[in-house]
Design a protein around this motif. Structure first.
Motif, PDB file in Angstrom:
ATOM      1  N   VAL A   2       0.863  -1.183   0.027  1.00 54.59           N
ATOM      2  CA  VAL A   2       0.057  -0.019   0.025  1.00 54.59           C
ATOM      3  C   VAL A   2       0.865   1.303   0.069  1.00 54.59           C
ATOM      4  O   VAL A   2       1.961   1.301   0.641  1.00 54.59           O
ATOM      5  CB  VAL A   2      -0.973   0.222   1.136  1.00 54.59           C
ATOM      6  CG1 VAL A   2      -1.963  -1.023   1.257  1.00 54.59           C
ATOM      7  CG2 VAL A   2      -0.120  -0.071   2.300  1.00 54.59           C
ATOM      8  N   CYS A   3       0.385   2.209  -0.461  1.00 54.80           N
ATOM      9  CA  CYS A   3       0.902   3.553  -0.618  1.00 54.80           C
ATOM     10  C   CYS A   3      -0.199   4.614  -0.651  1.00 54.80           C
ATOM     11  O   CYS A   3      -1.365   4.314  -0.370  1.00 54.80           O
ATOM     12  CB  CYS A   3       1.771   3.753  -1.922  1.00 54.80           C
ATOM     13  SG  CYS A   3       3.646   3.234  -1.594  1.00 54.80           S
ATOM     14  N   SER A   4       0.119   5.825  -0.926  1.00 56.22           N
ATOM     15  CA  SER A   4      -0.817   6.959  -1.237  1.00 56.22           C
ATOM     16  C   SER A   4      -0.480   7.891  -2.345  1.00 56.22           C
ATOM     17  O   SER A   4       0.629   7.773  -2.830  1.00 56.22           O
ATOM     18  CB  SER A   4      -0.980   7.692   0.478  1.00 56.22           C
ATOM     19  OG  SER A   4      -0.885   7.167   1.496  1.00 56.22           O
ATOM     20  N   ALA A   5      -1.514   8.575  -2.592  1.00 53.43           N
ATOM     21  CA  ALA A   5      -1.361   9.318  -3.858  1.00 53.43           C
ATOM     22  C   ALA A   5      -2.433  10.557  -3.974  1.00 53.43           C
ATOM     23  O   ALA A   5      -3.375  10.592  -3.269  1.00 53.43           O
ATOM     24  CB  ALA A   5      -1.452   8.384  -5.183  1.00 53.43           C
ATOM     25  N   ASN A   6      -2.178  11.335  -4.973  1.00 47.76           N
ATOM     26  CA  ASN A   6      -3.204  12.424  -4.936  1.00 47.76           C
ATOM     27  C   ASN A   6      -3.286  12.803  -6.594  1.00 47.76           C
ATOM     28  O   ASN A   6      -2.382  12.834  -7.513  1.00 47.76           O
ATOM     29  CB  ASN A   6      -2.517  13.572  -4.390  1.00 47.76           C
ATOM     30  CG  ASN A   6      -3.275  15.136  -4.503  1.00 47.76           C
ATOM     31  OD1 ASN A   6      -4.546  15.096  -4.162  1.00 47.76           O
ATOM     32  ND2 ASN A   6      -2.631  15.881  -4.980  1.00 47.76           N
ATOM     33  N   VAL A   7      -4.479  13.244  -7.123  1.00 46.50           N
ATOM     34  CA  VAL A   7      -5.051  13.500  -8.273  1.00 46.50           C
ATOM     35  C   VAL A   7      -4.580  15.082  -8.565  1.00 46.50           C
ATOM     36  O   VAL A   7      -4.773  15.791  -7.683  1.00 46.50           O
ATOM     37  CB  VAL A   7      -6.320  13.664  -8.392  1.00 46.50           C
ATOM     38  CG1 VAL A   7      -6.925  14.037  -9.809  1.00 46.50           C
ATOM     39  CG2 VAL A   7      -6.833  12.371  -8.167  1.00 46.50           C
ATOM     40  N   ALA A  54      -3.268  17.626 -18.385  1.00 48.69           N
ATOM     41  CA  ALA A  54      -3.997  17.888 -19.459  1.00 48.69           C
ATOM     42  C   ALA A  54      -4.844  16.428 -19.748  1.00 48.69           C
ATOM     43  O   ALA A  54      -6.045  16.609 -20.344  1.00 48.69           O
ATOM     44  CB  ALA A  54      -3.432  17.784 -20.808  1.00 48.69           C
ATOM     45  N   ASN A  55      -4.895  15.395 -19.335  1.00 45.25           N
ATOM     46  CA  ASN A  55      -5.470  14.323 -19.544  1.00 45.25           C
ATOM     47  C   ASN A  55      -6.553  14.017 -18.382  1.00 45.25           C
ATOM     48  O   ASN A  55      -7.242  13.133 -18.429  1.00 45.25           O
ATOM     49  CB  ASN A  55      -4.331  12.924 -19.428  1.00 45.25           C
ATOM     50  CG  ASN A  55      -3.733  12.614 -18.568  1.00 45.25           C
ATOM     51  OD1 ASN A  55      -4.064  13.003 -17.192  1.00 45.25           O
ATOM     52  ND2 ASN A  55      -2.504  12.344 -18.674  1.00 45.25           N
ATOM     53  N   GLN A  56      -6.488  14.530 -17.309  1.00 45.67           N
ATOM     54  CA  GLN A  56      -7.506  14.668 -16.133  1.00 45.67           C
ATOM     55  C   GLN A  56      -7.257  13.099 -15.784  1.00 45.67           C
ATOM     56  O   GLN A  56      -8.301  12.988 -15.183  1.00 45.67           O
ATOM     57  CB  GLN A  56      -8.906  14.987 -16.545  1.00 45.67           C
ATOM     58  CG  GLN A  56      -9.039  16.468 -17.036  1.00 45.67           C
ATOM     59  CD  GLN A  56     -10.459  16.809 -17.232  1.00 45.67           C
ATOM     60  OE1 GLN A  56     -11.331  16.214 -16.857  1.00 45.67           O
ATOM     61  NE2 GLN A  56     -10.632  18.124 -17.867  1.00 45.67           N
ATOM     62  N   SER A  57      -6.211  12.653 -15.636  1.00 45.28           N
ATOM     63  CA  SER A  57      -6.189  11.298 -15.346  1.00 45.28           C
ATOM     64  C   SER A  57      -4.765  10.796 -14.525  1.00 45.28           C
ATOM     65  O   SER A  57      -4.457   9.710 -14.413  1.00 45.28           O
ATOM     66  CB  SER A  57      -6.040  10.138 -16.450  1.00 45.28           C
ATOM     67  OG  SER A  57      -7.568  10.479 -17.089  1.00 45.28           O
ATOM     68  N   THR A  58      -4.004  12.000 -14.131  1.00 49.83           N
ATOM     69  CA  THR A  58      -2.782  11.702 -13.418  1.00 49.83           C
ATOM     70  C   THR A  58      -2.747  11.973 -11.845  1.00 49.83           C
ATOM     71  O   THR A  58      -3.447  12.683 -11.350  1.00 49.83           O
ATOM     72  CB  THR A  58      -1.832  12.872 -14.122  1.00 49.83           C
ATOM     73  OG1 THR A  58      -1.854  12.606 -15.715  1.00 49.83           O
ATOM     74  CG2 THR A  58      -0.384  12.662 -13.447  1.00 49.83           C
TER      75      THR A  58
END
Length: 323
Positions: free
Chosen positions: A128-133, A137-141
């Motif tokens: 497990v890890c963490s992340a953030n939107v 430009a692709n609105q998917s990163t």
């Protein structure tokens, strides 16, 4: 021994003082036929086939999510002949601000739906890890740490990589999103350089909807900012005393790593599992993202370090954000 190889993953800070935590490399089982490797100078990429994206979503049952672990550490007692107690004493005298303790505060994930939990697999198991939107430009990163999707040292990319925005005790009202591409710095992929422990995952689009559209918000991201700023760091710490089910936040002013390099640390007691979680400029989660949770030292408890987002980090982001 290179100091860049003795830094710990994910702020695993709970072991005894006078010891330094470092990640044990684990090989990902992503398949030899995947098109991975350098995408351009400074960037390493893994393209995930459509079929494996669907399999990743199916793989992560509630039981597997609950059982996934932060990366296991190993202990190193000294650096180039100097004991870690000596290094700590020198740093404490030179910069006591950094070691002021800060206890993280639990947050409501619904207030920051762009922040979420990452699940991925390697040949050693599920992690497990963490992340953030982040705005793209692709609105998917989504932004995360390099060690959350690649084992470094010329190894492999992870498999079964998914992002669960606003994760809260096994639930995400926004669903689970598989990665189409995993992108990191070649400095991390080739040599586990924690000064470049940053990465971005490009997520799938579901029925014409991107993850940014789904959660309704994305963080601004910025590079080449002045050092020593005040940050708010977020993540899902899973190693003791935390349970990995709650979103937590730390705040503090950044200071330089006592062992050198470009990384910075802030007062924070979050542990493994918070790796890859965002650092926002200012107070709260509305500021621009400017680093990620990366590592910690057991000789310097309750301090989380993150990479400086400079031109090389921007290059990796630019590649991922336009895929």
């Amino acid at each position: 021994m290179s100091i860049r190889r003795i830094m710990s993953l994910g702020g695993v800070l709970g072991l005894s003082a006078a010891a330094l935590v470092t990640a044990t490399p684990v090989a990902a089982d992503s398949g030899a036929d995947l098109p991975s490797g350098p995408a351009q100078d400074g960037v390493e990429v893994d393209v995930v086939p459509d079929g494996e994206q669907a399999e990743a979503e199916e793989y992560w049952t509630p039981e597997r999510m609950a059982a996934a672990e932060p990366v296991e550490p190993e202990i190193v007692e000294e650096v180039d002949g100097a004991t870690l107690e000596d290094i700590f004493s020198e740093f404490e005298a030179a910069d006591p601000r950094t070691i002021e303790p800060h206890q993280s505060q639990q947050q409501n994930p619904a207030d920051s739906p762009h922040i979420g939990k990452v699940f991925f697999s390697t040949s050693a198991g599920d992690f497990v890890c963490s992340a953030n939107v982040v705005a793209s430009a692709n609105q998917s990163t989504v932004a995360t740490a390099g060690h959350c999707l690649h084992d470094g040292d010329g190894g492999d990319f992870a498999s079964n990589f998914v992002f669960a925005p606003a994760y809260d005790y096994g639930e995400s009202q926004h669903g689970v999103w598989a990665a189409e591409e995993l992108v990191t710095s070649d400095q991390w992929a080739r040599s586990s350089d924690f000064e470049h422990d940053y990465a971005f995952a490009v997520l799938e689009t579901k029925n014409g909807t991107t993850v940014q559209q789904q959660v309704g918000v994305a963080s601004a991201i910025t590079f080449n900012q002045p050092r020593g700023q005040y940050y708010s760091a977020y993540g899902y710490p899973a190693a003791a005393p935390f349970n990995g089910q709650e979103l937590h936040q730390c705040q503090g002013t950044a200071s330089n790593d006592p062992l050198g390099g470009s990384t910075q640390g802030i007062p924070c007691n979050m542990t493994g599992g918070s790796s890859g979680g965002p650092w926002f400029l200012g107070t709260g989660s509305a500021g621009a993202q400017n680093s990620v949770n990366s590592y910690g030292y057991t000789f310097l408890p309750d301090v989380m370090f993150g990479p400086y987002f400079g031109a090389e980090a921007e290059q990796v982001y630019d590649y991922a954000s336009t895929r």
